[in-house]
Design a protein around this motif. Structure first.
Motif, PDB file in Angstrom:
ATOM      1  N   LEU A  96      -4.619  -3.350   6.586  1.00 39.79           N
ATOM      2  CA  LEU A  96      -4.028  -4.185   5.546  1.00 39.79           C
ATOM      3  C   LEU A  96      -3.043  -5.191   6.124  1.00 39.79           C
ATOM      4  O   LEU A  96      -2.180  -4.842   6.934  1.00 39.79           O
ATOM      5  CB  LEU A  96      -3.320  -3.313   4.504  1.00 39.79           C
ATOM      6  N   SER A  97      -3.180  -6.443   5.682  1.00 41.48           N
ATOM      7  CA  SER A  97      -2.294  -7.520   6.120  1.00 41.48           C
ATOM      8  C   SER A  97      -1.707  -8.221   4.898  1.00 41.48           C
ATOM      9  O   SER A  97      -2.130  -7.984   3.762  1.00 41.48           O
ATOM     10  CB  SER A  97      -3.070  -8.534   6.970  1.00 41.48           C
ATOM     11  N   GLN A  98      -0.748  -9.085   5.147  1.00 42.80           N
ATOM     12  CA  GLN A  98      -0.077  -9.793   4.061  1.00 42.80           C
ATOM     13  C   GLN A  98      -1.090 -10.506   3.169  1.00 42.80           C
ATOM     14  O   GLN A  98      -1.986 -11.210   3.649  1.00 42.80           O
ATOM     15  CB  GLN A  98       0.922 -10.796   4.627  1.00 42.80           C
ATOM     16  N   GLY A  99      -0.948 -10.303   1.862  1.00 49.30           N
ATOM     17  CA  GLY A  99      -1.835 -10.954   0.914  1.00 49.30           C
ATOM     18  C   GLY A  99      -3.088 -10.165   0.579  1.00 49.30           C
ATOM     19  O   GLY A  99      -3.808 -10.521  -0.366  1.00 49.30           O
ATOM     20  N   ASP A 100      -3.387  -9.100   1.331  1.00 48.50           N
ATOM     21  CA  ASP A 100      -4.563  -8.286   1.048  1.00 48.50           C
ATOM     22  C   ASP A 100      -4.379  -7.483  -0.238  1.00 48.50           C
ATOM     23  O   ASP A 100      -3.257  -7.228  -0.687  1.00 48.50           O
ATOM     24  CB  ASP A 100      -4.841  -7.310   2.195  1.00 48.50           C
ATOM     25  N   GLU A 101      -5.497  -7.077  -0.785  1.00 46.51           N
ATOM     26  CA  GLU A 101      -5.515  -6.260  -1.997  1.00 46.51           C
ATOM     27  C   GLU A 101      -6.123  -4.897  -1.657  1.00 46.51           C
ATOM     28  O   GLU A 101      -7.172  -4.820  -1.017  1.00 46.51           O
ATOM     29  CB  GLU A 101      -6.360  -6.976  -3.048  1.00 46.51           C
ATOM     30  N   VAL A 102      -5.438  -3.825  -2.043  1.00 46.86           N
ATOM     31  CA  VAL A 102      -5.946  -2.473  -1.826  1.00 46.86           C
ATOM     32  C   VAL A 102      -6.046  -1.780  -3.176  1.00 46.86           C
ATOM     33  O   VAL A 102      -5.148  -1.891  -4.018  1.00 46.86           O
ATOM     34  CB  VAL A 102      -5.041  -1.686  -0.858  1.00 46.86           C
ATOM     35  N   TRP A 103      -7.155  -1.062  -3.384  1.00 45.10           N
ATOM     36  CA  TRP A 103      -7.392  -0.363  -4.641  1.00 45.10           C
ATOM     37  C   TRP A 103      -7.277   1.140  -4.428  1.00 45.10           C
ATOM     38  O   TRP A 103      -7.825   1.682  -3.467  1.00 45.10           O
ATOM     39  CB  TRP A 103      -8.772  -0.723  -5.185  1.00 45.10           C
ATOM     40  N   VAL A 129      -4.534  -0.229  -9.191  1.00 45.84           N
ATOM     41  CA  VAL A 129      -4.881   1.136  -9.577  1.00 45.84           C
ATOM     42  C   VAL A 129      -6.117   1.116 -10.472  1.00 45.84           C
ATOM     43  O   VAL A 129      -6.207   0.301 -11.397  1.00 45.84           O
ATOM     44  CB  VAL A 129      -3.707   1.810 -10.311  1.00 45.84           C
ATOM     45  N   TYR A 130      -7.067   2.019 -10.182  1.00 46.11           N
ATOM     46  CA  TYR A 130      -8.274   2.110 -11.003  1.00 46.11           C
ATOM     47  C   TYR A 130      -8.477   3.541 -11.482  1.00 46.11           C
ATOM     48  O   TYR A 130      -7.915   4.489 -10.937  1.00 46.11           O
ATOM     49  CB  TYR A 130      -9.508   1.635 -10.220  1.00 46.11           C
ATOM     50  N   ASN A 131      -9.281   3.679 -12.522  1.00 43.22           N
ATOM     51  CA  ASN A 131      -9.665   4.986 -13.045  1.00 43.22           C
ATOM     52  C   ASN A 131     -10.888   5.456 -12.259  1.00 43.22           C
ATOM     53  O   ASN A 131     -11.946   4.817 -12.328  1.00 43.22           O
ATOM     54  CB  ASN A 131      -9.994   4.878 -14.531  1.00 43.22           C
ATOM     55  N   PRO A 132     -10.785   6.558 -11.507  1.00 43.76           N
ATOM     56  CA  PRO A 132     -11.900   6.972 -10.652  1.00 43.76           C
ATOM     57  C   PRO A 132     -13.139   7.415 -11.418  1.00 43.76           C
ATOM     58  O   PRO A 132     -14.211   7.574 -10.830  1.00 43.76           O
ATOM     59  CB  PRO A 132     -11.312   8.144  -9.857  1.00 43.76           C
ATOM     60  N   LEU A 133     -13.013   7.588 -12.725  1.00 40.35           N
ATOM     61  CA  LEU A 133     -14.157   7.983 -13.555  1.00 40.35           C
ATOM     62  C   LEU A 133     -14.853   6.772 -14.185  1.00 40.35           C
ATOM     63  O   LEU A 133     -15.905   6.922 -14.807  1.00 40.35           O
ATOM     64  CB  LEU A 133     -13.694   8.938 -14.658  1.00 40.35           C
ATOM     65  N   PRO A 140     -12.346  -5.784  -8.124  1.00 47.01           N
ATOM     66  CA  PRO A 140     -11.701  -6.432  -6.970  1.00 47.01           C
ATOM     67  C   PRO A 140     -11.784  -7.951  -7.015  1.00 47.01           C
ATOM     68  O   PRO A 140     -12.737  -8.529  -7.540  1.00 47.01           O
ATOM     69  CB  PRO A 140     -12.504  -5.875  -5.797  1.00 47.01           C
ATOM     70  N   SER A 141     -10.758  -8.562  -6.470  1.00 46.04           N
ATOM     71  CA  SER A 141     -10.779 -10.014  -6.273  1.00 46.04           C
ATOM     72  C   SER A 141     -11.329 -10.292  -4.875  1.00 46.04           C
ATOM     73  O   SER A 141     -11.675  -9.379  -4.127  1.00 46.04           O
ATOM     74  CB  SER A 141      -9.368 -10.581  -6.406  1.00 46.04           C
ATOM     75  N   ASP A 142     -11.377 -11.559  -4.514  1.00 41.75           N
ATOM     76  CA  ASP A 142     -11.888 -11.901  -3.181  1.00 41.75           C
ATOM     77  C   ASP A 142     -10.882 -11.551  -2.077  1.00 41.75           C
ATOM     78  O   ASP A 142     -11.195 -11.691  -0.891  1.00 41.75           O
ATOM     79  CB  ASP A 142     -12.259 -13.379  -3.101  1.00 41.75           C
ATOM     80  N   HIS A 172     -19.128  -5.934  -2.520  1.00 43.39           N
ATOM     81  CA  HIS A 172     -18.034  -6.898  -2.344  1.00 43.39           C
ATOM     82  C   HIS A 172     -17.492  -6.891  -0.911  1.00 43.39           C
ATOM     83  O   HIS A 172     -16.437  -7.495  -0.648  1.00 43.39           O
ATOM     84  CB  HIS A 172     -16.895  -6.583  -3.322  1.00 43.39           C
ATOM     85  N   ASN A 173     -18.189  -6.214  -0.001  1.00 42.70           N
ATOM     86  CA  ASN A 173     -17.764  -6.141   1.417  1.00 42.70           C
ATOM     87  C   ASN A 173     -16.344  -5.609   1.570  1.00 42.70           C
ATOM     88  O   ASN A 173     -15.529  -6.136   2.343  1.00 42.70           O
ATOM     89  CB  ASN A 173     -17.873  -7.526   2.077  1.00 42.70           C
ATOM     90  N   ILE A 174     -16.059  -4.543   0.828  1.00 43.32           N
ATOM     91  CA  ILE A 174     -14.745  -3.907   0.876  1.00 43.32           C
ATOM     92  C   ILE A 174     -14.873  -2.579   1.613  1.00 43.32           C
ATOM     93  O   ILE A 174     -15.784  -1.789   1.335  1.00 43.32           O
ATOM     94  CB  ILE A 174     -14.207  -3.672  -0.552  1.00 43.32           C
ATOM     95  N   LEU A 175     -13.977  -2.324   2.537  1.00 44.47           N
ATOM     96  CA  LEU A 175     -13.989  -1.070   3.286  1.00 44.47           C
ATOM     97  C   LEU A 175     -13.607   0.096   2.384  1.00 44.47           C
ATOM     98  O   LEU A 175     -12.738  -0.042   1.511  1.00 44.47           O
ATOM     99  CB  LEU A 175     -13.024  -1.143   4.473  1.00 44.47           C
ATOM    100  N   THR A 176     -14.237   1.233   2.610  1.00 51.95           N
ATOM    101  CA  THR A 176     -13.955   2.426   1.818  1.00 51.95           C
ATOM    102  C   THR A 176     -13.396   3.526   2.708  1.00 51.95           C
ATOM    103  O   THR A 176     -13.927   3.816   3.775  1.00 51.95           O
ATOM    104  CB  THR A 176     -15.225   2.942   1.119  1.00 51.95           C
ATOM    105  N   ALA A 177     -12.306   4.123   2.235  1.00 54.17           N
ATOM    106  CA  ALA A 177     -11.676   5.240   2.949  1.00 54.17           C
ATOM    107  C   ALA A 177     -11.588   6.422   1.987  1.00 54.17           C
ATOM    108  O   ALA A 177     -11.018   6.302   0.898  1.00 54.17           O
ATOM    109  CB  ALA A 177     -10.283   4.858   3.445  1.00 54.17           C
ATOM    110  N   LEU A 178     -12.157   7.535   2.372  1.00 54.36           N
ATOM    111  CA  LEU A 178     -12.156   8.737   1.542  1.00 54.36           C
ATOM    112  C   LEU A 178     -11.194   9.766   2.109  1.00 54.36           C
ATOM    113  O   LEU A 178     -11.303  10.133   3.282  1.00 54.36           O
ATOM    114  CB  LEU A 178     -13.564   9.342   1.490  1.00 54.36           C
ATOM    115  N   ASP A 179     -10.263  10.221   1.281  1.00 59.88           N
ATOM    116  CA  ASP A 179      -9.468  11.390   1.642  1.00 59.88           C
ATOM    117  C   ASP A 179     -10.373  12.602   1.444  1.00 59.88           C
ATOM    118  O   ASP A 179     -10.664  13.010   0.315  1.00 59.88           O
ATOM    119  CB  ASP A 179      -8.228  11.497   0.755  1.00 59.88           C
ATOM    120  N   ASN A 180     -10.831  13.168   2.544  1.00 59.41           N
ATOM    121  CA  ASN A 180     -11.865  14.208   2.518  1.00 59.41           C
ATOM    122  C   ASN A 180     -11.290  15.608   2.698  1.00 59.41           C
ATOM    123  O   ASN A 180     -12.016  16.534   3.058  1.00 59.41           O
ATOM    124  CB  ASN A 180     -12.894  13.928   3.624  1.00 59.41           C
ATOM    125  N   THR A 181     -10.001  15.776   2.431  1.00 57.01           N
ATOM    126  CA  THR A 181      -9.352  17.062   2.656  1.00 57.01           C
ATOM    127  C   THR A 181      -9.913  18.144   1.740  1.00 57.01           C
ATOM    128  O   THR A 181     -10.119  19.287   2.155  1.00 57.01           O
ATOM    129  CB  THR A 181      -7.834  16.929   2.471  1.00 57.01           C
TER     130      THR A 181
END
Length: 396
Positions: A96-103, A129-133, A140-142, A172-181
């Motif tokens: 993440l860098s300045q101006g980026d959007e994270v969901w 913040v999104y509803n995971p259901l 997402p924006s660009d 949308h070419n957005i990276l996905t990170a899963l908390d897999n604990t």
């Protein structure tokens, strides 16, 4: 020339051969790593599969555990960190860098949200913040760069629409990170799930939980299948000086052989408790992905192999039970100990006020205070008896 006695203490003239095989791999403790010659020093690169150059980059001990964790989760490349939160922060800091959007999902792990809010305040990163259901709530924006996923979600244990969310992120070419604990690489393969064989870009895993299994080791991991992404993360990993103790790694490695047995045993005990908890009149709601009434149950059923689920179950007390009453219940428990984390031999309990933890409104959750049970290795009948006694004491 005969060495001085002091020199001989450091440079021993004899060494036992090191070619035996043992059940557990050898333990390497190292900051400095000795190069055989200058060719070995200069004919290497930090991107080599096994770059033995300094202890922070890895030793046979750390690479062995990392390879094992990557194999369990279905990935190829790995990094170890001193805790699960450290692994999460590595991903955020790197990508993440300045101006980026994270969901992030509304049921995100609290310290992850705290770290992202800090980045938002300091660097102008937009936290959405999104509803995971509801996939449509992820819009997402660009500028969107990263989507965090939790399966199941923190505390309230909703299982997300993982297929829908990953497909939308990929579009949308957005990276996905899963908390897999929660899944620990055992409930489902995060790098090959669903009929379309979908994959997240990376998983973060608190090895503190099931891989350690003893409630005594802190460690985390980041796993991916993409070499370029791994090199990005590895570079930040090195810049930040992130490293783990060889002794701690050896303890986690030793516990891996029993991880699936413990996971399945604790999950089975949790289902037994779940069925009993649903009959207790003090609870307005019982939350567990395997229960047909729980939010996201259909998504859990579609994704998780052989009905796997972790040893966590939450209950929401009816509104007439105030904070003092719920605290009295928690204090009355004997076998359940008040503490954070899960995956160890001792069952744990923790109480939460959902109103202070959630951003969005969720109609699927009942009103009331929530208590989460983390099921250990005790016999489920004894755990049920413990809860029963505590309910009786605070209801009298």
């Amino acid at each position: 020339m005969k060495k001085n006695a002091q020199t001989a203490l450091i440079h021993a003239p004899r060494r036992a051969p090191q070619y035996i095989q043992t059940v557990q791999p050898p333990l390497f403790r190292a900051s400095t790593i000795i190069f055989e010659n200058t060719d070995a020093l200069f004919n290497r690169h930090w991107t080599d599969a096994y770059d033995y150059s300094y202890g922070t980059h890895g030793t046979p001990t750390t690479f062995t555990l990392g390879d094992h964790i990557a194999q369990i989760e279905g990935g190829l490349y790995h990094l170890l960190a001193p805790s699960g939160l450290s692994a999460i922060n590595l991903v955020n800091s790197c990508l993440l860098s300045q101006g980026d959007e994270v969901w992030v999902p509304d049921n995100i792990y609290g310290p992850n949200m705290e770290h992202l809010r800090n980045l938002q305040q300091r660097y102008g990163i937009a936290v959405k913040v999104y509803n995971p259901l509801e996939v449509e709530s992820f819009s997402p924006s660009d500028k969107a760069k990263l989507l965090w996923l939790e399966a199941a979600g923190s505390v309230t244990l909703e299982f997300p629409d993982l297929i829908g969310l990953v497909k939308k992120a990929q579009a949308h070419n957005i990276l996905t990170a899963l908390d897999n604990t929660w899944g620990a690489g055992l409930a489902f393969n995060a790098f090959d799930f669903g009929n379309e064989h979908l994959s997240v870009d990376m998983t973060v895993h608190a090895l503190t939980k099931y891989p350690s299994g003893g409630g005594d080791i802190l460690m985390g991991s980041v796993v991916t299948r993409d070499q370029h992404l791994h090199h990005q993360l590895f570079r930040m990993h090195a810049i930040q000086g992130i490293c783990v103790s060889g002794d701690d790694v050896a303890q986690v490695q030793r516990s891996l052989a029993s991880m699936q047995l413990r996971y399945e045993h604790q999950a089975k005990s949790t289902i037994e408790l779940l069925n009993w908890l649903k009959l207790q009149p003090q609870f307005a709601q019982v939350l567990h992905p395997a229960d047909a009434t729980s939010a996201g149950h259909a998504y859990w059923k579609e994704i998780c192999r052989d009905g796997h689920s972790a040893g966590l179950v939450s209950v929401i007390f009816k509104p007439e039970y105030d904070l003092a009453a719920v605290r009295q219940f928690c204090d009355a428990l004997s076998l359940f100990k008040l503490g954070f984390s899960w995956g160890g031999p001792v069952s744990l309990v923790m109480l939460y006020d959902l109103k202070s933890m959630r951003t969005l409104e969720h109609s699927h959750l009942a009103e009331g205070l929530l208590v989460r049970f983390c099921i250990g290795l005790e016999h489920p009948a004894d755990l049920i008896h413990d809860i029963q006694n505590a309910l009786q004491r605070f209801s009298d």
